[in-house]
Design an enzyme around this catalytic site. Structure first.
Site, mmCIF file in Angstrom:
data_model
loop_
_atom_site.group_PDB
_atom_site.id
_atom_site.type_symbol
_atom_site.label_atom_id
_atom_site.label_comp_id
_atom_site.label_asym_id
_atom_site.label_seq_id
_atom_site.Cartn_x
_atom_site.Cartn_y
_atom_site.Cartn_z
ATOM 1 N N GLY A 93 0.870 -1.127 -0.050
ATOM 2 C CA GLY A 93 -0.081 0.044 -0.079
ATOM 3 C C GLY A 93 0.891 1.309 0.094
ATOM 4 N N TYR A 142 -13.244 -2.789 9.919
ATOM 5 C CA TYR A 142 -11.873 -1.993 9.741
ATOM 6 C C TYR A 142 -11.335 -2.278 11.534
ATOM 7 C CZ TYR A 142 -8.377 1.484 9.542
ATOM 8 O OH TYR A 142 -7.222 2.228 9.409
ATOM 9 N N ALA A 143 -12.100 -1.985 12.598
ATOM 10 C CA ALA A 143 -11.693 -2.086 13.830
ATOM 11 C C ALA A 143 -11.466 -3.560 14.140
ATOM 12 C CB ALA A 143 -12.860 -1.643 15.021
ATOM 13 N N THR A 144 -12.050 -4.552 13.657
ATOM 14 C CA THR A 144 -11.840 -6.082 13.796
ATOM 15 C C THR A 144 -10.652 -6.284 13.221
ATOM 16 O OG1 THR A 144 -14.009 -6.580 14.267
ATOM 17 C CG2 THR A 144 -12.799 -8.104 13.530
ATOM 18 N N ALA A 145 -10.390 -5.617 12.000
ATOM 19 C CA ALA A 145 -9.138 -6.149 11.067
ATOM 20 C C ALA A 145 -7.703 -5.625 12.049
ATOM 21 C CB ALA A 145 -9.257 -5.632 9.826
ATOM 22 N N LYS A 146 -8.009 -4.424 12.387
ATOM 23 C CA LYS A 146 -6.766 -3.518 13.101
ATOM 24 C C LYS A 146 -6.569 -4.423 14.397
ATOM 25 C CE LYS A 146 -5.786 -0.648 9.788
ATOM 26 N NZ LYS A 146 -4.559 -0.838 8.987
ATOM 27 N N VAL A 184 -2.421 -7.726 -2.320
ATOM 28 C CA VAL A 184 -1.901 -8.466 -1.112
ATOM 29 C C VAL A 184 -2.679 -9.796 -0.938
ATOM 30 C CG1 VAL A 184 -0.584 -6.385 -0.451
ATOM 31 C CG2 VAL A 184 -2.853 -6.743 0.346
ATOM 32 N N SER A 204 -4.060 0.562 14.148
ATOM 33 C CA SER A 204 -4.939 1.582 14.313
ATOM 34 C C SER A 204 -5.551 2.193 15.655
ATOM 35 C CB SER A 204 -6.099 1.768 13.142
ATOM 36 O OG SER A 204 -6.941 2.783 13.226
#
Length: 254
Positions: A13, A154-158, A64, A142
């Site tokens: 990225g 997003y929160a779960t992934a981070k 990716v 994050s």
């Protein structure tokens, strides 16, 4: 100080925003940098900017979340630069929405890019690091990992990347490879500008709101993150692993 001088780094990225700043910072410190991005033209443009500034860089196009493309990208890095010492798992996307509106595709793409992408890139890169008995992996988490309205995916992934970081630190530490994570707060990029517009605000209003809410009284810029990554990527940080460093202007103190 050795830092990253003459090391080989791969930044996913890396074509814009934080990734581009990280790539430029590592190149300025003497690393040979591969800028990997889904958009190959953008990756090549960022690499060209680095080269024009006196650094050494190449641009690589890859998804990716695709194992074959990750393998091809890492193979090219090693073929052109002879090694791979540093991996920065920065690739990410946003598909924000409240849970009741979030589609399965919104969930899957965020998990695939952030989590599967970090998994595939790390698994492929660590082979070269373990063989060399030296490596640095830096994952981009994050402050959203602590929870953020409208960002269930997003929160779960981070948050997952933080567990990923600590587990890899345990597994790879005996082979001279450290693994750490950076967790940015508000950083002014094209992505945060788009987020501001999505919620009916502007980047200026968002910046002002953040500045009033953190002890340092300003919003973050990509260079705040690239400097932190450069520390974790350097030779001198070899006794630091499994850490998650929040770079958020002190917001967590309040």
């Amino acid at each position: 100080m050795a830092g990253v001088q003459d090391r080989v780094a791969l930044v996913t990225g890396g074509a814009q925003g934080i990734g581009a700043a990280v790539a430029a910072r590592l190149a300025a410190a003497g690393a040979k940098v591969a800028v990997l991005d889904l958009n190959e033209d953008s990756a090549a443009a960022t690499a060209a900017d680095i080269t024009a500034s006196g650094g050494t860089a190449i641009g690589i196009g890859a998804d990716v979340s695709r194992a074959d493309q990750v393998q091809a990208g890492v193979d090219r890095v090693v073929a052109e630069f002879g090694a791979l010492h540093i991996l920065v798992n920065n690739a990410g996307v946003l598909r924000d929405n409240m849970l009741f509106k979030m589609s399965e595709d919104d969930w899957d793409i965020v998990m695939n890019v952030h989590l599967k992408g970090a998994f595939l890139c790390s698994k492929t890169a660590q082979q070269h690091m373990v063989a060399a008995k030296y490596g640095r992996i830096v994952n981009m988490s994050s402050t959203s990992a602590l929870g953020n309205r409208g960002q269930t995916n997003y929160a779960t992934a981070k948050a997952g990347l933080q567990g990923f970081t600590k587990t890899l630190a345990i597994e790879l530490g005996p082979f001279g490879v450290t693994v750490n994570a950076v967790a940015p707060g508000f950083i002014e990029t094209a992505m945060t500008k788009a987020t501001a517009e999505r919620i009916g605000s502007t980047i200026d209003q968002m910046r002002e709101a953040v500045a009033g809410a953190v002890p340092v009284r300003r919003g973050g810029v990509p260079e705040d993150i690239s400097n932190t990554v450069a520390f974790f990527a350097g030779e001198e940080s070899g006794y630091v692993t499994g850490q998650v460093l929040y770079v958020d202007g002190g917001r967590g103190l309040l």
